[in-house]
Write a protein that holds these residues in place. Structure first.
Motif, mmCIF file in Angstrom:
data_model
loop_
_atom_site.group_PDB
_atom_site.id
_atom_site.type_symbol
_atom_site.label_atom_id
_atom_site.label_comp_id
_atom_site.label_asym_id
_atom_site.label_seq_id
_atom_site.Cartn_x
_atom_site.Cartn_y
_atom_site.Cartn_z
ATOM 1 N N ASP A 191 -4.522 0.222 7.338
ATOM 2 C CA ASP A 191 -4.650 -1.164 6.927
ATOM 3 C C ASP A 191 -5.581 -1.875 7.898
ATOM 4 N N LEU A 237 -1.105 3.682 6.872
ATOM 5 C CA LEU A 237 -0.363 3.457 5.632
ATOM 6 C C LEU A 237 0.155 4.741 5.012
ATOM 7 N N VAL A 261 -8.545 -1.333 3.283
ATOM 8 C CA VAL A 261 -8.195 -0.131 4.036
ATOM 9 C C VAL A 261 -9.451 0.513 4.597
#
Length: 131
Positions: free
Chosen positions: A55, A62, A19
């Motif tokens: 992401d 996300l 991430v």
């Protein structure tokens, strides 16, 4: 360390996982999720921040992060918030959205936001909340 793309060309065989997040924004106490506020109640000198997780592989948002950092105590506490469609309204066909938040994750921190969010993300990976 903020996990962000380098801006350079990426080769096809490079592993793009994990991430990243845009720069944090400081927020005021009234904007803080109730569970996070309760987790740090009584702490002095707490600063609150928010950002979102993206992401890396898909460049899809996300969810959101809220973080409380107490530099005096050397602690941070964060929650991860998501919104999803629970069902569709039978009369209108509109989606019914549900907001969810993880339990607060509390951990030692030197006061640096990037260190805190990296630690929070690692805790969430270990807990199976994110990949």
């Amino acid at each position: 360390m903020r996990e962000q793309p380098t801006g350079e060309a990426v080769e096809d065989d490079e592993d793009l996982t994990g991430v990243m997040w845009p720069p944090e924004t400081e927020i005021e106490a009234p904007e803080v999720h109730a569970s996070l506020a309760k987790a740090v109640a009584g702490s002095r000198g707490v600063r609150f921040f928010k950002t979102r997780l993206i992401d890396v592989a898909s460049d899809v948002s996300l969810g959101n992060i809220q973080m409380a950092i107490d530099e005096t105590a050397g602690e941070a506490c964060g929650i991860y918030q998501t919104t999803h469609i629970a069902e569709m309204d039978a009369n209108t066909g509109d989606p019914i959205l549900v907001n969810e938040a993880t339990r607060p994750f509390k951990f030692p921190c030197s006061g640096d936001f990037d260190e805190a969010i990296s630690t929070l993300c690692e805790n969430m990976r270990l807990a199976g909340v994110i990949r």
